[in-house]
Design an enzyme around this catalytic site. Structure first.
Site, PDB file in Angstrom:
ATOM      1  N   LYS A   1      12.400   7.510 -10.747  1.00 49.45           N
ATOM      2  CA  LYS A   1      12.960   8.804 -10.327  1.00 49.45           C
ATOM      3  C   LYS A   1      13.161   8.724  -8.819  1.00 49.45           C
ATOM      4  O   LYS A   1      12.628   7.804  -8.170  1.00 49.45           O
ATOM      5  CB  LYS A   1      12.030   9.959 -10.702  1.00 49.45           C
ATOM      6  CG  LYS A   1      10.722   9.963  -9.929  1.00 49.45           C
ATOM      7  CD  LYS A   1       9.949  11.215 -10.258  1.00 49.45           C
ATOM      8  CE  LYS A   1       8.777  11.364  -9.292  1.00 49.45           C
ATOM      9  NZ  LYS A   1       8.010  12.567  -9.510  1.00 49.45           N
TER      10      LYS A   1
ATOM     11  N   THR B   1      -7.013   9.960 -15.031  1.00 48.90           N
ATOM     12  CA  THR B   1      -6.610  10.636 -16.273  1.00 48.90           C
ATOM     13  C   THR B   1      -7.315   9.966 -17.453  1.00 48.90           C
ATOM     14  O   THR B   1      -7.099   8.775 -17.702  1.00 48.90           O
ATOM     15  CB  THR B   1      -5.090  10.547 -16.441  1.00 48.90           C
ATOM     16  OG1 THR B   1      -4.489  11.231 -15.335  1.00 48.90           O
ATOM     17  CG2 THR B   1      -4.622  11.188 -17.741  1.00 48.90           C
TER      18      THR B   1
ATOM     19  N   CYS C   1       3.109   7.659 -15.827  1.00 51.56           N
ATOM     20  CA  CYS C   1       2.297   8.731 -16.414  1.00 51.56           C
ATOM     21  C   CYS C   1       2.781   9.188 -17.788  1.00 51.56           C
ATOM     22  O   CYS C   1       2.059   9.055 -18.774  1.00 51.56           O
ATOM     23  CB  CYS C   1       2.244   9.909 -15.461  1.00 51.56           C
ATOM     24  SG  CYS C   1       1.661   9.443 -13.831  1.00 51.56           S
TER      25      CYS C   1
ATOM     26  N   LEU D   1      14.305  20.348 -18.088  1.00 55.84           N
ATOM     27  CA  LEU D   1      15.395  20.366 -19.066  1.00 55.84           C
ATOM     28  C   LEU D   1      16.576  19.589 -18.492  1.00 55.84           C
ATOM     29  O   LEU D   1      17.731  19.926 -18.728  1.00 55.84           O
ATOM     30  CB  LEU D   1      15.811  21.805 -19.394  1.00 55.84           C
ATOM     31  CG  LEU D   1      14.818  22.617 -20.239  1.00 55.84           C
ATOM     32  CD1 LEU D   1      15.363  24.026 -20.502  1.00 55.84           C
ATOM     33  CD2 LEU D   1      14.532  21.918 -21.577  1.00 55.84           C
TER      34      LEU D   1
ATOM     35  N   LEU E   1      -0.392  15.670  -9.405  1.00 56.55           N
ATOM     36  CA  LEU E   1       0.590  15.283  -8.390  1.00 56.55           C
ATOM     37  C   LEU E   1       1.756  14.560  -9.027  1.00 56.55           C
ATOM     38  O   LEU E   1       1.569  13.771  -9.945  1.00 56.55           O
ATOM     39  CB  LEU E   1      -0.037  14.322  -7.370  1.00 56.55           C
ATOM     40  CG  LEU E   1      -1.412  14.651  -6.819  1.00 56.55           C
ATOM     41  CD1 LEU E   1      -1.935  13.490  -5.993  1.00 56.55           C
ATOM     42  CD2 LEU E   1      -1.313  15.914  -5.987  1.00 56.55           C
TER      43      LEU E   1
ATOM     44  N   THR F   1      -6.311   3.838 -15.325  1.00 54.34           N
ATOM     45  CA  THR F   1      -6.609   3.855 -16.767  1.00 54.34           C
ATOM     46  C   THR F   1      -5.364   3.326 -17.481  1.00 54.34           C
ATOM     47  O   THR F   1      -4.674   4.072 -18.169  1.00 54.34           O
ATOM     48  CB  THR F   1      -6.947   5.287 -17.253  1.00 54.34           C
ATOM     49  OG1 THR F   1      -5.903   6.181 -16.847  1.00 54.34           O
ATOM     50  CG2 THR F   1      -8.260   5.769 -16.707  1.00 54.34           C
TER      51      THR F   1
HETATM   52  C1  UGA Z   1       4.155  13.425 -13.793  1.00 50.35           C
HETATM   53  C2  UGA Z   1       3.825  14.926 -13.798  1.00 50.35           C
HETATM   54  O1  UGA Z   1       5.004  15.679 -13.482  1.00 50.35           O
HETATM   55  C3  UGA Z   1       2.723  15.240 -12.798  1.00 50.35           C
HETATM   56  O2  UGA Z   1       2.363  16.623 -12.904  1.00 50.35           O
HETATM   57  C4  UGA Z   1       1.499  14.381 -13.128  1.00 50.35           C
HETATM   58  O3  UGA Z   1       0.437  14.617 -12.201  1.00 50.35           O
HETATM   59  C5  UGA Z   1       1.893  12.931 -13.073  1.00 50.35           C
HETATM   60  O4  UGA Z   1       2.950  12.692 -14.035  1.00 50.35           O
HETATM   61  C6  UGA Z   1       0.666  12.117 -13.427  1.00 50.35           C
HETATM   62  O5  UGA Z   1       0.169  12.258 -14.538  1.00 50.35           O
HETATM   63  O6  UGA Z   1       0.117  11.444 -12.524  1.00 50.35           O
HETATM   64  P1  UGA Z   1       5.617  11.815 -12.263  1.00 50.35           P
HETATM   65  O7  UGA Z   1       5.333  10.746 -13.258  1.00 50.35           O
HETATM   66  O8  UGA Z   1       5.467  11.514 -10.824  1.00 50.35           O
HETATM   67  O9  UGA Z   1       4.689  13.102 -12.520  1.00 50.35           O
HETATM   68  O10 UGA Z   1       7.134  12.233 -12.477  1.00 50.35           O
HETATM   69  P2  UGA Z   1       7.979  13.493 -12.989  1.00 50.35           P
HETATM   70  O11 UGA Z   1       8.643  14.125 -11.845  1.00 50.35           O
HETATM   71  O12 UGA Z   1       7.183  14.382 -13.854  1.00 50.35           O
HETATM   72  O13 UGA Z   1       9.106  12.750 -13.846  1.00 50.35           O
HETATM   73  C7  UGA Z   1       8.746  11.929 -14.954  1.00 50.35           C
HETATM   74  C8  UGA Z   1       9.978  11.342 -15.595  1.00 50.35           C
HETATM   75  O14 UGA Z   1      10.710  12.338 -16.291  1.00 50.35           O
HETATM   76  C9  UGA Z   1      10.967  10.705 -14.611  1.00 50.35           C
HETATM   77  O15 UGA Z   1      11.424   9.487 -15.154  1.00 50.35           O
HETATM   78  C10 UGA Z   1      12.103  11.703 -14.531  1.00 50.35           C
HETATM   79  O16 UGA Z   1      13.340  11.095 -14.246  1.00 50.35           O
HETATM   80  C11 UGA Z   1      12.087  12.271 -15.939  1.00 50.35           C
HETATM   81  N1  UGA Z   1      12.649  13.640 -16.018  1.00 50.35           N
HETATM   82  C12 UGA Z   1      12.075  14.656 -15.354  1.00 50.35           C
HETATM   83  C13 UGA Z   1      13.774  13.864 -16.811  1.00 50.35           C
HETATM   84  O17 UGA Z   1      14.320  12.939 -17.449  1.00 50.35           O
HETATM   85  N2  UGA Z   1      14.273  15.128 -16.901  1.00 50.35           N
HETATM   86  C14 UGA Z   1      13.725  16.173 -16.237  1.00 50.35           C
HETATM   87  O18 UGA Z   1      14.240  17.313 -16.365  1.00 50.35           O
HETATM   88  C15 UGA Z   1      12.597  15.934 -15.440  1.00 50.35           C
END
Ligand code: UGA
Length: 464
Positions: free
Chosen positions: A338, A141, A277, A267, A170, A106
């Site tokens: 990440k 989604t 996402c 945080l 996930l 999507t």
């Molecule tokens: C995210 C959600 O965490 C999942 O629950 C969801 O299923 C997924 O999107 C989706 O919709 O498919 P994801 O995109 O794999 O998962 O990555 P995250 O681990 O959530 O991190 C997202 C971004 O936030 C990364 O760029 C990470 O570096 C950043 N981040 C994360 C921060 O800058 N600070 C933090 O404390 C945590």
């Protein structure tokens, strides 16, 4: 445990003796592939349908097109055990399936709304081939209200197939683990037996199941992602304030996170959120709210702060090099959005590197797994095979993705390779003592800059 917000009987025992019937998953992308492989691994017969024959050919060799821990091994295993069948023909994949899951993309339209054309097309063709008691499930989604609107596509030969939505939660880099240990399973639908049939697919998983109406289920998915994005932007604003007042954002985040009503997760201050996402879903939720006449200011602020975070970081690199980046060699460690993935969609690295290059910097970048995906976005950027090669002759070392291998670098060795000992850590992930003891000036996010002992008494240069 099944919590039911919509149905009278909150407890439904779905751990029956009978194994669920065959399942068809449409779309071998990130969500569809992980879902199909993990369901097959639980003993369910799964058909994975995709129109991309090259992708199917790769999968048939037991190779996942994405970097995801444990996925290749599980894929090879379920193929060998005959539990997963790869299909490029809808009728073949859907025939006899008790549940069809739509897990196609999507992507965002130019105005931020979710493009549902792939969902509509996949659903329409699956319905045309489905049996009269097949349950259709939206796994992609989708914005609130979509499943209710899509019901009209579930009519075939005078019958109407039940349609439910089962959003996925996930995270990339830990998708298999997250599938096996989700915080909860959410199912939205108006047909209770159909929802129970979907719940049975997850009976082997020890997680609460929430069954509710489809629109609430859709909003839970967007709400989770949007709320986590808000948390990240909030801590990044706090980090900015920490820099202005001389506080330490890591200590502040620990203190905030110790309150169980807030929690420490998400945080982590730094370069903010990227990936396929959060940026997409926050904008899509904002668009959905706008469509209904609501201006969701908080979401707009989160997106704005996230963009600012990247430009603030480049400005920090510029200050560390006394304002002039022209011809300066910058070593960028980390390209993936990440750690644990080779995905560079909406990655901070892309914006940061383009910006540095626009300012005349000579950027050399590296990443343990994302060099080739990033090279498609950054054709002019030199890629180094590893961190030690990357830092050779650098005027500044910049951390963009917090890979464990960068935390474990031998900073004495790095000190012998660089031209100037300056580290700018965009993820607050390094051991500051190790970096400073190796003679580096260490600039991070929301914390005071640290300098090596010999230069500690020198007049302060404001670089953070
Ligand atoms: C995210 C959600 O965490 C999942 O629950 C969801 O299923 C997924 O999107 C989706 O919709 O498919 P994801 O995109 O794999 O998962 O990555 P995250 O681990 O959530 O991190 C997202 C971004 O936030 C990364 O760029 C990470 O570096 C950043 N981040 C994360 C921060 O800058 N600070 C933090 O404390 C945590």
């Amino acid at each position: 445990m099944i919590r039911s917000a919509a149905f009278a009987s909150p407890k439904i025992n779905c751990v029956g003796n009978a194994r669920p019937g065959p399942v068809c998953v449409t779309g071998a992308g990130y969500v569809g592939l992980v879902t199909a492989v993990c369901l097959a691994d639980s003993g369910i017969e799964v058909r994975l349908l995709d129109i991309d024959r090259d992708r199917l050919a790769l999968l048939a060799r037991g190779r996942a097109p994405i970097h995801e821990p444990m996925l290749d091994e599980l894929l090879a295993s379920v193929l060998e055990r005959g539990l997963l069948r790869l299909c490029d023909d809808t009728a073949d994949a859907v025939r006899g399936a008790t549940v069809v899951m739509i897990a196609v993309g999507t992507p965002p339209l130019s105005d931020g709304r979710a493009d549902l054309s792939q969902v509509r097309a996949a659903l329409t063709s699956a319905v045309a081939c489905a049996g009269s008691d097949t349950v259709m499930v939206i796994k992609s989604t989708v914005p609130p209200g979509t499943t209710v609107n899509l019901r009209r596509l579930c009519r075939h030969d005078g019958r109407s197939l039940p349609l439910a939505v089962c959003p996925e939660f996930l995270s990339e880099g830990s998708a298999v683990k997250d599938f096996r240990q989700p915080p909860q399973v959410v199912i939205g639908g108006d047909d209770a037996p159909a929802c129970r049939r979907v719940a049975e697919l997850f009976a082997h998983i020890n997680a609460p199941v929430l069954i509710t109406d489809p629109t609430s289920a859709e909003l839970i998915k967007y709400g989770v992602n949007a709320f986590l994005a808000l948390k990240i932007s909030f801590i990044n604003e706090i980090a900015h304030l920490c820099e202005l007042v001389g506080a330490d954002v890591e200590t502040v985040a620990d203190g905030l996170g110790a309150d169980s009503r807030i929690g420490r997760a998400f945080l982590g201050a730094g370069l903010g959120f990227g990936g396929s996402c959060f940026p997409k879903d926050v904008r899509a939720l904002d668009q959905a709210a706008s469509y209904h006449g609501q201006t969701f200011e908080l979401l707009r602020a989160a997106v704005e702060i996230n963009a600012q975070q990247r430009s603030r970081f480049v400005a920090k690199v510029q200050r560390a090099l006394r304002g002039n980046l022209h011809g300066r060699r910058i070593a960028v460690l980390g390209l993936a959005f990440k750690p644990g993935t080779d995905d560079v969609r909406q990655a901070a690295s892309i914006d940061v590197i383009r910006h540095l290059e626009d300012l005349g910097a000579d950027v050399v970048a590296t990443d343990p797994v994302a060099r080739s995906t990033a090279a498609l976005e950054l054709p002019a950027t030199r890629m180094a095979a590893d961190a030690y090669e990357c830092v050779r002759g650098a005027d500044a070392v910049v951390i963009v993705t917090e890979w464990p291998e960068y935390r474990a670098l031998d900073w004495q060795r790095v000190a012998g390779l660089v031209r100037r000992r300056i580290v700018i850590d965009g993820r607050n992930c390094l051991d500051a003592d190790a970096v400073v003891n190796a003679g580096f000036t260490y600039v991070s996010t929301g914390r005071p800059t640290r300098r090596p002992a010999a230069t500690a008494q020198a007049p302060r240069q404001r670089i953070a």
